[in-house]
Each structure stands twice: as structure tokens, then as C-alpha cells.
Design a protein around this motif. Structure first.
Motif, mmCIF file in Angstrom:
data_model
loop_
_atom_site.group_PDB
_atom_site.id
_atom_site.type_symbol
_atom_site.label_atom_id
_atom_site.label_comp_id
_atom_site.label_asym_id
_atom_site.label_seq_id
_atom_site.Cartn_x
_atom_site.Cartn_y
_atom_site.Cartn_z
ATOM 1 N N ASN A 67 0.826 -1.214 0.000
ATOM 2 C CA ASN A 67 0.000 0.000 0.000
ATOM 3 C C ASN A 67 0.857 1.259 0.000
ATOM 4 O O ASN A 67 0.661 2.165 0.819
ATOM 5 C CB ASN A 67 -0.964 0.027 1.196
ATOM 6 N N ARG A 68 1.807 1.319 -0.949
ATOM 7 C CA ARG A 68 2.637 2.510 -1.006
ATOM 8 C C ARG A 68 3.115 2.815 -2.421
ATOM 9 O O ARG A 68 3.172 1.940 -3.282
ATOM 10 C CB ARG A 68 3.816 2.403 -0.056
ATOM 11 N N LEU A 69 3.478 4.092 -2.586
ATOM 12 C CA LEU A 69 4.071 4.600 -3.815
ATOM 13 C C LEU A 69 5.459 5.100 -3.466
ATOM 14 O O LEU A 69 5.678 5.628 -2.372
ATOM 15 C CB LEU A 69 3.261 5.774 -4.367
ATOM 16 N N SER A 70 6.408 4.967 -4.404
ATOM 17 C CA SER A 70 7.773 5.452 -4.166
ATOM 18 C C SER A 70 8.276 6.180 -5.399
ATOM 19 O O SER A 70 7.995 5.781 -6.531
ATOM 20 C CB SER A 70 8.716 4.292 -3.860
ATOM 21 N N ARG A 71 9.043 7.269 -5.132
ATOM 22 C CA ARG A 71 9.664 8.024 -6.223
ATOM 23 C C ARG A 71 10.832 8.809 -5.648
ATOM 24 O O ARG A 71 10.674 9.523 -4.656
ATOM 25 C CB ARG A 71 8.643 8.967 -6.851
ATOM 26 N N SER A 72 11.991 8.677 -6.261
ATOM 27 C CA SER A 72 13.174 9.449 -5.880
ATOM 28 C C SER A 72 13.437 9.410 -4.372
ATOM 29 O O SER A 72 13.681 10.440 -3.740
ATOM 30 C CB SER A 72 13.019 10.909 -6.325
ATOM 31 N N GLY A 73 13.355 8.241 -3.782
ATOM 32 C CA GLY A 73 13.623 8.089 -2.359
ATOM 33 C C GLY A 73 12.488 8.520 -1.443
ATOM 34 O O GLY A 73 12.594 8.424 -0.233
#
Length: 158
Positions: A67-73
């Protein structure tokens, strides 16, 4: 009368129903209990086919199982229903998906209004830095539904 509706509803509620209706009361109470059992079974979490793996939307890594999104740390947690909406739209990327179809699939037999879907879309737009007035990820099609505008790329597991 053991197991009667009178025991379930109490003497006051059952006393207002004439005795000839007793077979009807038993059938009616059985239908209610059966309906409740079906409702409980239907509210169990559904697993979408894409939930088995991660995918990318633009520069975002979407991880449905976490249940998560990640971008550029940067990691952004999502509520489970918001993630379910995102996955549902991702499975139909580029297509206009009617609101009723999203509600029926994501919320199944739960009794909710359109506001739950609007809240989930708002949460997704905030997480994805998407502007509803100039969308690049989720587009609202007035009186129709929503469309995921960006292509979906499956994330390969090393």
C-alpha cells in the motif's frame, strides 16, 4: 416456541405480528440471517490480479502489497481502498471506467456513497502530485467516470 423470531426480536416486536404469520416470520428471519452471512462473506478483501506484483506509473513505483508509492527516495503510504482504486484503474489504463464499476468492484457489497470514491481519487491525486484541473495521471470524465492517463509498466522481479 424455541428458535422463533420472538426470541430473536424480543416479545414486544414479535407480539405485534399475528400468530398465523408465524411460518412467514421464520422464513423472513432465515432470509435475513442468510443475507447477513452473504454480506459478511462478500466484504472480505478481494485480490486484484495486478496485486501480485509491483508496477510503474510514470516515475512512481506502485507497490500494492505494501500500500505505497515510491519516487526518488520518497515513499507515500496509501489507504488500502485508495490502492485498490489505483490498481483497478491501472488494469484498465487508457479506458474510461464508470464510477459504478469502480464502486461495485472495490467496495463490493459495502453500502457506501460516491463520496468514498471521490475521497480515494483525491488521496491518489495528492499522493501522485496530480492536478485535477490539469491532470497527467487520473482524469475525471464528467458524468462518466475516471481514466488513468499514463501507461502502466509491470515491474520485473529480479
Amino acid at each position: 416456541m424455541p428458535g422463533s423470531l420472538r426470541e430473536i426480536t424480543g416479545a414486544v416486536g414479535a407480539a405485534t405480528v399475528p400468530e398465523p404469520a408465524a411460518p412467514f416470520r421464520r422464513r423472513f428471519s432465515l432470509r435475513i440471517l442468510t443475507g447477513i452471512a452473504k454480506l459478511v462473506a462478500a466484504t472480505e478483501e478481494t485480490v486484484h490480479p495486478m496485486l501480485a506484483g509491483d508496477f510503474r506509473l510514470q516515475e512512481w513505483l506502485v507497490q500494492p502489497s505494501l500500500n505505497r508509492l515510491s519516487r526518488s527516495g520518497r515513499t507515500v503510504p496509501l489507504r488500502p481502498k485508495a490502492m485498490d482504486v489505483l490498481v483497478f484503474l491501472a488494469e484498465r489504463a487508457g479506458s474510461v471506467v464508470p464510477q459504478e464499476e469502480i464502486l461495485d468492484s472495490v467496495w463490493a457489497k459495502e453500502f457506501i456513497g460516491d463520496s468514498a470514491l471521490k475521497t480515494a481519487i483525491h488521496e491518489l491525486r495528492n499522493a501522485l502530485d496530480d492536478d485535477p484541473d490539469d491532470p497527467s495521471v487520473i482524469e475525471t470524465i464528467v458524468k462518466r467516470g475516471y481514466r488513468l492517463m499514463t501507461p502502466v509498466e509491470r515491474e520485473e522481479i529480479p
